[in-house]
Design a protein around this motif. Structure first.
Motif, PDB file in Angstrom:
ATOM      1  N   LEU A 227      66.012 -37.383 -64.703  1.00 20.23           N
ATOM      2  CA  LEU A 227      66.034 -37.943 -63.352  1.00 20.23           C
ATOM      3  C   LEU A 227      67.328 -37.588 -62.627  1.00 20.23           C
ATOM      4  CD1 LEU A 227      64.431 -41.506 -63.330  1.00 20.23           C
ATOM      5  CD2 LEU A 227      63.467 -39.327 -62.607  1.00 20.23           C
ATOM      6  N   ALA A 228      68.455 -37.631 -63.331  1.00 15.40           N
ATOM      7  CA  ALA A 228      69.726 -37.281 -62.705  1.00 15.40           C
ATOM      8  C   ALA A 228      69.737 -35.814 -62.278  1.00 15.40           C
ATOM      9  CB  ALA A 228      70.883 -37.570 -63.666  1.00 15.40           C
ATOM     10  N   ILE A 229      69.239 -34.923 -63.148  1.00 19.33           N
ATOM     11  CA  ILE A 229      69.154 -33.504 -62.790  1.00 19.33           C
ATOM     12  C   ILE A 229      68.229 -33.313 -61.596  1.00 19.33           C
ATOM     13  CG2 ILE A 229      68.393 -31.234 -63.586  1.00 19.33           C
ATOM     14  CD1 ILE A 229      69.243 -32.095 -66.416  1.00 19.33           C
ATOM     15  N   SER A 230      67.138 -34.062 -61.552  1.00 17.83           N
ATOM     16  CA  SER A 230      66.187 -33.941 -60.446  1.00 17.83           C
ATOM     17  C   SER A 230      66.825 -34.372 -59.133  1.00 17.83           C
ATOM     18  CB  SER A 230      64.937 -34.781 -60.737  1.00 17.83           C
ATOM     19  OG  SER A 230      64.249 -34.282 -61.871  1.00 17.83           O
ATOM     20  N   PHE A 231      67.665 -35.402 -59.169  1.00 21.11           N
ATOM     21  CA  PHE A 231      68.399 -35.795 -57.970  1.00 21.11           C
ATOM     22  C   PHE A 231      69.254 -34.633 -57.474  1.00 21.11           C
ATOM     23  CE2 PHE A 231      67.341 -40.252 -58.379  1.00 21.11           C
ATOM     24  CZ  PHE A 231      67.566 -40.763 -57.109  1.00 21.11           C
ATOM     25  N   ALA A 286      78.241 -37.084 -70.812  1.00 23.51           N
ATOM     26  CA  ALA A 286      77.934 -37.364 -69.405  1.00 23.51           C
ATOM     27  C   ALA A 286      79.036 -38.167 -68.723  1.00 23.51           C
ATOM     28  CB  ALA A 286      76.608 -38.128 -69.304  1.00 23.51           C
ATOM     29  N   ARG A 287      80.189 -38.305 -69.362  1.00 23.80           N
ATOM     30  CA  ARG A 287      81.189 -39.226 -68.829  1.00 23.80           C
ATOM     31  C   ARG A 287      81.773 -38.777 -67.486  1.00 23.80           C
ATOM     32  NH1 ARG A 287      84.215 -36.914 -73.196  1.00 23.80           N
ATOM     33  NH2 ARG A 287      86.128 -35.849 -72.499  1.00 23.80           N
ATOM     34  N   CYS A 288      81.784 -37.476 -67.206  1.00 25.98           N
ATOM     35  CA  CYS A 288      82.328 -37.001 -65.935  1.00 25.98           C
ATOM     36  C   CYS A 288      81.277 -36.959 -64.826  1.00 25.98           C
ATOM     37  CB  CYS A 288      82.922 -35.599 -66.101  1.00 25.98           C
ATOM     38  SG  CYS A 288      84.398 -35.541 -67.121  1.00 25.98           S
ATOM     39  N   SER A 289      80.025 -37.015 -65.188  1.00 22.64           N
ATOM     40  CA  SER A 289      78.963 -36.832 -64.203  1.00 22.64           C
ATOM     41  C   SER A 289      78.886 -37.946 -63.154  1.00 22.64           C
ATOM     42  CB  SER A 289      77.619 -36.684 -64.914  1.00 22.64           C
ATOM     43  OG  SER A 289      77.597 -35.486 -65.677  1.00 22.64           O
ATOM     44  N   GLY A 408      72.574 -42.519 -56.106  1.00 25.34           N
ATOM     45  CA  GLY A 408      71.528 -42.672 -57.113  1.00 25.34           C
ATOM     46  C   GLY A 408      71.779 -41.797 -58.324  1.00 25.34           C
ATOM     47  N   ALA A 409      72.201 -40.561 -58.094  1.00 29.49           N
ATOM     48  CA  ALA A 409      72.503 -39.658 -59.202  1.00 29.49           C
ATOM     49  C   ALA A 409      73.660 -40.197 -60.040  1.00 29.49           C
ATOM     50  CB  ALA A 409      72.831 -38.271 -58.668  1.00 29.49           C
ATOM     51  N   LEU A 412      72.421 -43.070 -62.299  1.00 33.50           N
ATOM     52  CA  LEU A 412      71.659 -42.591 -63.448  1.00 33.50           C
ATOM     53  C   LEU A 412      72.577 -41.958 -64.493  1.00 33.50           C
ATOM     54  CD1 LEU A 412      68.651 -41.002 -61.548  1.00 33.50           C
ATOM     55  CD2 LEU A 412      68.556 -43.014 -63.040  1.00 33.50           C
ATOM     56  N   ALA A 413      73.548 -41.163 -64.027  1.00 32.80           N
ATOM     57  CA  ALA A 413      74.474 -40.529 -64.967  1.00 32.80           C
ATOM     58  C   ALA A 413      75.335 -41.577 -65.669  1.00 32.80           C
ATOM     59  CB  ALA A 413      75.363 -39.530 -64.217  1.00 32.80           C
ATOM     60  N   TRP A 414      75.726 -42.632 -64.956  1.00 31.44           N
ATOM     61  CA  TRP A 414      76.510 -43.710 -65.564  1.00 31.44           C
ATOM     62  C   TRP A 414      75.696 -44.424 -66.657  1.00 31.44           C
ATOM     63  CZ3 TRP A 414      75.748 -49.112 -65.371  1.00 31.44           C
ATOM     64  CH2 TRP A 414      76.792 -49.864 -65.899  1.00 31.44           C
TER      65      TRP A 414
END
Length: 421
Positions: A227-231, A286-289, A408-409, A412-414
């Motif tokens: 979902l994050a990649i899709s955002f 994913a900590r930097c995303s 939103g992205a 989701l990444a968090w």
């Protein structure tokens, strides 16, 4: 941590990188040359030109919906290097049709080639990420993924620019030569045998697609990553679609400025894609995303603010030098670069996450499921953008939609970071 560019000296990686670079370059060289030929030489009707652009875009993305599940199953159950060789051989045949279409100015032939190139990319797409955990060490997957992503964006830029400036006859020769080079590079990719003994493939495109997405998305960490990649892809689709009207109708500049925007965006994503390996020291995390997504949104907001207060275009459109002489021109370019760099930092660890947190026998299917959902997100974003423009939302104001999407992205990444890191 493996230095990113050192991977380019390894036979386990370089042939794959060259193969995917040439494939992305050829996609965009052919597509751009075709669009330029049809709009400027074959058609002379805005309605037909708009319809052609819509049909062309739909045909290229259609195979991702139809065949991604099949592509993922084939890649996981067969030697990935062998599939690469088959796909690159098919590319030569496809480009024979495409080159003939360009030379004969035959629109149906060009559209058949475009649809076939979409299928070519569909079957190659899962492999270019899924093969990395087989050929690279654990601490090399992140830099390898970053190089693949960076190479893809640079290839898109180079192919688009080349297709826009050379004659269609020269483009016809070019797509054949690049396809041949891609075939040769693909034959150098080391073998990547299947990690499972189950070679069954469900060729029912609807059933297999639904089953693949369902089986993948019910895993919470994969659900959040996809979902994050899709955002990200939805935001990128809107930005790319808005560059030309933003440059022409808001900033009052010519096509060369729009080309520069595309160049800065592509280079920025490449920079971010490579820099994240140094930031994370080779660890897939994913900590930097989440922060990267918020930074991306902040730059988009500043781009909206600058565009909103830009002087109304008057008189002739400005060329590159006149545009750069305008107050805040550098600020616009800095915003654009910031969005792109943050975007590369955001998305590359998520792609690496997809291929390293599942069994190696399932990596291609996971990437294929991601491609299906990403395609849906891009189509949804395009339809939403068209609807907003139809009801009178300005080009500059649509940038705010991208900024909201960044929040939103980031969320989701968090959630993914908290769940898995």
């Amino acid at each position: 941590m493996t230095p990113t560019f050192r991977l380019l000296a390894k036979r386990r990686f370089l042939p794959l990188f060259v193969t995917q670079f040439l494939g992305a370059f050829n996609d965009n060289l052919f597509r751009t040359a075709m669009i330029m030929l049809v709009i400027y030489k074959i058609y002379n009707d805005p309605a037909r030109e708009a319809a052609f652009s819509a049909v062309a875009g739909g045909l290229f993305i259609l195979p991702f919906f139809l065949f991604s599940a099949m592509a993922g199953q084939l890649a996981d159950s067969h030697d990935k290097a062998r599939i690469i060789r088959i796909v690159k051989t098919a590319e030569i045949a496809i480009m024979v049709v495409g080159a003939a279409g360009l030379i004969l100015q035959n629109v149906p032939m060009m559209l058949v080639a475009l649809l076939s190139m979409g299928a070519h990319s569909t079957f190659f797409g899962p492999i270019k990420y899924a093969i990395l955990p087989q050929h690279l060490e654990d601490d090399q997957v992140l830099p390898g993924t970053g190089l693949v992503e960076a190479g893809t964006y640079i290839a898109i830029l180079a192919g688009t620019i080349t297709g826009g400036i050379i004659a269609s006859e020269h483009a016809a020769i070019g797509v054949l030569l690049v396809a041949a080079l891609g075939w040769f590079a693909g034959r150098q990719v080391p073998t990547a045998p299947p990690m499972t003994s189950d070679a069954r493939v469900d060729f029912h495109v609807v059933r297999s697609s639904i089953r693949l997405v369902s089986d993948t998305m019910h895993v919470r960490r994969l659900f959040l990553a996809i979902l994050a990649i899709s955002f990200f892809w939805a935001q990128g689709t809107i930005l790319a679609a808005q560059f030309p009207p933003l440059v022409k109708n808001v900033l009052g500049a010519k096509q060369d400025v729009a080309t520069m925007f595309l160049g800065i965006f592509s280079v920025g994503v490449a920079i971010g894609s490579i820099a994240i390996n140094r930031i994370l020291k080779g660890a897939v995390s994913a900590r930097c995303s989440p922060l990267a997504a918020l930074v991306m949104g902040a730059f988009v907001c500043d781009l909206w603010w600058t565009s909103h207060h830009w002087p109304d275009p008057q008189g002739a459109l400005r060329g590159l030098s006149d545009f750069m002489a305008m107050p805040n021109a550098e600020r616009v370019l800095l915003d654009l670069l910031g969005v792109a760099v943050a975007g590369g930092i955001f998305v590359v660890p998520l792609y690496a996450f997809l291929t390293t947190t599942v069994a190696k026998a399932q990596t291609a299917r996971t990437v294929a499921a991601n491609n299906i959902v990403n395609s849906g997100a891009m189509v949804t974003a395009t339809l939403l953008l068209a609807g907003l423009v139809h009801v009178g939302v300005s080009v500059a104001e649509t940038l705010l939609m991208v900024a909201v999407g960044s929040v939103g992205a980031s969320f989701l990444a968090w959630r993914l970071h908290k769940a898995c890191d």
